[in-house]
Design a protein around this motif. Structure first.
Motif, PDB file in Angstrom:
ATOM      1  N   UNK A  97      38.947  34.488  42.723  1.00  0.00           N
ATOM      2  CA  UNK A  97      38.367  34.947  41.466  1.00  0.00           C
ATOM      3  C   UNK A  97      36.930  34.444  41.348  1.00  0.00           C
ATOM      4  N   UNK A  98      36.064  35.309  40.841  1.00  0.00           N
ATOM      5  CA  UNK A  98      34.655  34.970  40.655  1.00  0.00           C
ATOM      6  C   UNK A  98      34.063  35.994  39.698  1.00  0.00           C
ATOM      7  N   UNK A  99      32.887  35.730  39.133  1.00  0.00           N
ATOM      8  CA  UNK A  99      32.245  36.728  38.284  1.00  0.00           C
ATOM      9  C   UNK A  99      32.004  38.027  39.060  1.00  0.00           C
ATOM     10  N   UNK A 100      32.280  39.134  38.409  1.00  0.00           N
ATOM     11  CA  UNK A 100      32.175  40.435  39.070  1.00  0.00           C
ATOM     12  C   UNK A 100      30.828  40.695  39.734  1.00  0.00           C
ATOM     13  N   UNK A 101      29.706  40.298  39.129  1.00  0.00           N
ATOM     14  CA  UNK A 101      28.412  40.640  39.740  1.00  0.00           C
ATOM     15  C   UNK A 101      28.167  40.059  41.123  1.00  0.00           C
ATOM     16  N   UNK A 102      28.875  38.978  41.485  1.00  0.00           N
ATOM     17  CA  UNK A 102      28.582  38.384  42.793  1.00  0.00           C
ATOM     18  C   UNK A 102      29.482  38.925  43.899  1.00  0.00           C
ATOM     19  N   UNK A 103      30.490  39.731  43.544  1.00  0.00           N
ATOM     20  CA  UNK A 103      31.436  40.197  44.558  1.00  0.00           C
ATOM     21  C   UNK A 103      30.712  41.013  45.630  1.00  0.00           C
ATOM     22  N   UNK A 104      29.916  42.007  45.203  1.00  0.00           N
ATOM     23  CA  UNK A 104      29.269  42.873  46.191  1.00  0.00           C
ATOM     24  C   UNK A 104      28.257  42.113  47.029  1.00  0.00           C
ATOM     25  N   UNK A 105      27.744  40.992  46.504  1.00  0.00           N
ATOM     26  CA  UNK A 105      26.773  40.199  47.244  1.00  0.00           C
ATOM     27  C   UNK A 105      27.444  39.348  48.328  1.00  0.00           C
TER      28      UNK A 105
END
Length: 294
Positions: A97-105
Motif C-alpha cells: 500500500x502507498x499513495x496512489x500518485x507514486x504507483x506509476x512512478x
C-alpha cells in the motif's frame, strides 16, 4: 505419552553407548541425558536401558522399540526439512500500500524486483487513507507521516512538501513571496475527510481567513486543482516538481517535512517474501529518493 526429545535422547544413548558420548553428540550435559531417559522410562512404565560395565545397552523391549523410534525420527526430520524448504521458498504475492500518485512512478523498480524474484508478485493496494497492516489490509506500506507503533520498518527517503501554482495563475495573479502572503491568494486544500492531514492543519494556522477555492480528498485531486489555476496549494515535491505546468512558489516547508518509511507488521517482516522485498527496497534507496522525494 512421550515427546520427541525423550526419543531423541534414547536413540543417542543407543548409538553412542554412553550418556557422556550421547550428551556430547547432542550438545547437552550427561545429567540432562540421564533425566530424559528416566522420564521416557517413567512415561512408558518399562525399563528401556540398562547400564553394563562396557556401557549402556538396550533392554529387549528397548531394542524392539528403537526401530519404531527411528521411524519417528525419520518422520520428524522430514517434517523439519519440509518446513525449512517452505520457509525458503520465495513465492506468492506481496500486497503493497502507498499513495496512489507514486504507483506509476515505481513501475521500473517493481519490474526489477520481479526479474530478480520471478516467484513473487507485487500487488498495489492504493488509498489516501492509511490501511491497517495489523488487520491484514496490506502486507507492506510505503508511508510518510505518523506511523503505528506496532509496525516495524526502515527510513528510505525524505518527504518534502512545497507550495505550487500553475504558470497561468502566476502570470495572471502573481506569486506569493512569503508564507504570510498565502492568505491573500485562493487556496487548494484537502477536504474534511482528511482533516488530520498536516498540510490542512498548516494552512489553517498560517492563513486562517483565506478563501478555499477547491477541496479534494486525494493528492491527485490537489495536483489537478492547482494545475487548473484555481489557486495555490501545498503538494509533495515529488509530484509538483514533475509537472511542467506547475511552479514551485514557496518551500520546501519545514513544518510539512516527514520521512518516508517502509513498514510491515513484525510477524510478516520475518517471512521470506516480505524480507526479500525489504532487502530489495533498501538496496534501491537511491532510485527511490527520486521517486519519493523528487
Amino acid at each position: 505419552m512421550f515427546d520427541w526429545d525423550d526419543l531423541r535422547h534414547f536413540l543417542a544413548v543407543h548409538r553412542h553407548g554412553s550418556t557422556i558420548a550421547a550428551g556430547k553428540a547432542l550438545g547437552l550435559s550427561q545429567s540432562t541425558v540421564h533425566r530424559r531417559i528416566a522420564e521416557l522410562e517413567r512415561r512408558t512404565g518399562r525399563k528401556l536401558v540398562v547400564r553394563r560395565p562396557e556401557g549402556y545397552r538396550l533392554t529387549d523391549l528397548g531394542a524392539e522399540l528403537v526401530v519404531h523410534a527411528e521411524r519417528v525420527e525419520a518422520a520428524v526430520l522430514e517434517f523439519e526439512r519440509r518446513i525449512a524448504d517452505t520457509a525458503n521458498e520465495l513465492t506468492g504475492t506481496i500486497r503493497v500500500t502507498c499513495p496512489e500518485p507514486i504507483v506509476y512512478r515505481m513501475t521500473g523498480l517493481i519490474d526489477r524486483f520481479h526479474a530478480r524474484y520471478p516467484g513473487l508478485r507485487v500487488e498495489f493496494v492504493t488509498s489516501d487513507r492509511y490501511l491497517d497492516l495489523c488487520r491484514g489490509e496490506a502486507d507492506v506500506a510505503f508511508r510518510s507521516g505518523d506511523t503505528d507503533d506496532e509496525l516495524v520498518g526502515r527510513k528510505i527517503a525524505d518527504s518534502f512538501w512545497a507550495v505550487y501554482a500553475s504558470r497561468s495563475y502566476v502570470e495572471q495573479h502573481g506569486r506569493p513571496e512569503r508564507i504570510e502572503d498565502l492568505g491573500a491568494h485562493p487556496l487548494v486544500a484537502f477536504d474534511e475527510t482528511l482533516s488530520g492531514h498536516r498540510s490542512l492543519k498548516w494552512l489553517r494556522d498560517i492563513a486562517p481567513g483565506a478563501t478555499i477555492a477547491a477541496r479534494n480528498n486525494s493528492v491527485l485531486g490537489l495536483v489537478s486543482s492547482v494545475k487548473s489555476g484555481l489557486g495555490v496549494g501545498p503538494l509533495p515535491t515529488a509530484l509538483g516538481d514533475s509537472e511542467p505546468d506547475l511552479v514551485r512558489v514557496l518551500g520546501p516547508i519545514p513544518e510539512l517535512a516527514r520521512s518516508w518509511r517502509l513498514l510491515a507488521h513484525p510477524d510478516l517482516r520475518r517471512t521470506p517474501r516480505v524480507a526479500a522485498f525489504f532487502d530489495f527496497v533498501i538496496e534501491e534507496r537511491e532510485a527511490l529518493k527520486a521517486i519519493l522525494t523528487g
